[in-house]
Design a protein around this motif. Structure first.
Motif, PDB file in Angstrom:
ATOM      1  N   ARG A  35       0.841  -1.207   0.000  1.00 19.20           N
ATOM      2  CA  ARG A  35       0.000   0.000   0.000  1.00 19.20           C
ATOM      3  C   ARG A  35       0.876   1.257   0.000  1.00 19.20           C
ATOM      4  NH1 ARG A  35      -3.710  -0.116  -2.323  1.00 19.20           N
ATOM      5  NH2 ARG A  35      -4.774   1.503  -1.190  1.00 19.20           N
ATOM      6  N   THR A  36       2.148   1.093   0.430  1.00 15.06           N
ATOM      7  CA  THR A  36       3.122   2.176   0.401  1.00 15.06           C
ATOM      8  C   THR A  36       4.447   1.591  -0.084  1.00 15.06           C
ATOM      9  OG1 THR A  36       2.064   3.223   2.311  1.00 15.06           O
ATOM     10  CG2 THR A  36       4.282   3.978   1.753  1.00 15.06           C
ATOM     11  N   VAL A  37       5.085   2.294  -1.029  1.00 13.21           N
ATOM     12  CA  VAL A  37       6.365   1.842  -1.576  1.00 13.21           C
ATOM     13  C   VAL A  37       7.333   3.013  -1.599  1.00 13.21           C
ATOM     14  CG1 VAL A  37       7.565   0.898  -3.596  1.00 13.21           C
ATOM     15  CG2 VAL A  37       5.258   0.109  -3.040  1.00 13.21           C
ATOM     16  N   PHE A  38       8.547   2.752  -1.144  1.00 11.76           N
ATOM     17  CA  PHE A  38       9.651   3.705  -1.258  1.00 11.76           C
ATOM     18  C   PHE A  38      10.734   3.014  -2.065  1.00 11.76           C
ATOM     19  CE2 PHE A  38      13.813   5.161   0.322  1.00 11.76           C
ATOM     20  CZ  PHE A  38      13.733   6.491  -0.044  1.00 11.76           C
ATOM     21  N   TRP A  39      11.153   3.631  -3.182  1.00 14.40           N
ATOM     22  CA  TRP A  39      12.184   3.035  -4.039  1.00 14.40           C
ATOM     23  C   TRP A  39      13.322   4.014  -4.206  1.00 14.40           C
ATOM     24  CZ3 TRP A  39      11.762   2.508 -10.038  1.00 14.40           C
ATOM     25  CH2 TRP A  39      12.892   1.856 -10.534  1.00 14.40           C
ATOM     26  N   ASN A  40      14.545   3.541  -3.942  1.00 17.44           N
ATOM     27  CA  ASN A  40      15.733   4.352  -4.138  1.00 17.44           C
ATOM     28  C   ASN A  40      16.849   3.469  -4.669  1.00 17.44           C
ATOM     29  OD1 ASN A  40      18.489   5.463  -2.728  1.00 17.44           O
ATOM     30  ND2 ASN A  40      17.185   7.090  -3.487  1.00 17.44           N
ATOM     31  N   GLY A  41      17.278   3.730  -5.877  1.00 12.54           N
ATOM     32  CA  GLY A  41      18.420   3.047  -6.463  1.00 12.54           C
ATOM     33  C   GLY A  41      18.039   1.979  -7.467  1.00 12.54           C
ATOM     34  N   PRO A  42      18.735   1.958  -8.606  1.00 12.14           N
ATOM     35  CA  PRO A  42      18.458   0.958  -9.630  1.00 12.14           C
ATOM     36  C   PRO A  42      18.876  -0.440  -9.181  1.00 12.14           C
ATOM     37  CG  PRO A  42      20.379   2.252 -10.237  1.00 12.14           C
ATOM     38  CD  PRO A  42      19.812   2.871  -9.001  1.00 12.14           C
ATOM     39  N   LEU A  43      18.259  -1.450  -9.767  1.00 13.16           N
ATOM     40  CA  LEU A  43      18.509  -2.839  -9.390  1.00 13.16           C
ATOM     41  C   LEU A  43      19.521  -3.515 -10.309  1.00 13.16           C
ATOM     42  CD1 LEU A  43      14.814  -3.685  -8.574  1.00 13.16           C
ATOM     43  CD2 LEU A  43      16.626  -2.928  -7.035  1.00 13.16           C
TER      44      LEU A  43
END
Length: 170
Positions: free
Chosen positions: A126-134
């Motif tokens: 319900r909440t997503v935080f994304w930082n940095g490529p995989l």
């Protein structure tokens, strides 16, 4: 809103240490990709070939995994990786288990099983935080994992925050 899933990528655990520390008590799941995943995998005893590893952060990685477990936070690492002997366009690639990368090869993107696993971890978020490529998404051969997870996140009916120039570019 929960479940709260964090997706962290990029090259160095040391660059994300403050973020990881802060989110260990808040997130339900932390998905770790990019080169930083190989520091965690090596800390668990895996063979990561010539993948980028911060050897001085191995103890910290073990501590983070122990604290995540104690807090009930799932810390998810890539089960497979797209590997090559060098980082350039047109290079031959192979798919390897992330904890069994042969010497001479580097993990440069998450593999299709990891994409599926990470996508499943994100499915109910319900909440997503994304930082940095995989992966090294600037090179086509190593972009599929980052782009697949970007699509998963973009299609979620969740509140999402994407931070960092590379993540935003993807």
């Amino acid at each position: 809103e929960r479940p709260f899933v964090v997706v962290l990528g990029g090259a160095k655990v040391s660059d994300k240490l403050a973020v990881i520390e802060s989110l260990l008590t808040r997130a339900d799941t932390i998905v770790v990709g990019g080169a930083m995943a190989y520091t965690f995998i090596k800390a668990l005893g895996g063979d990561v070939g010539d993948s980028l590893v911060e050897d001085d952060m191995l103890g910290t990685a073990v501590d983070i995994m122990r604290r995540a477990d104690a807090s009930g936070v799932t810390l998810l690492l890539p089960s497979d990786s797209v590997c090559a002997d060098r980082l350039e366009h047109g290079v031959d690639t192979s798919l390897c288990p992330s904890d069994a990368i042969p010497a001479g090869l580097k993990g440069l993107d998450i593999g299709p099983t990891a994409v599926s696993d990470f996508g499943a971890a994100l499915a109910d978020a319900r909440t997503v935080f994304w930082n940095g490529p995989l992966g090294v998404f600037e090179i086509e051969e190593f972009a599929a994992g980052t782009l697949a997870i970007a699509k998963v996140i973009a299609d979620l009916p969740a509140f999402t925050v994407v931070g960092g120039g590379d993540s935003l570019a993807a």
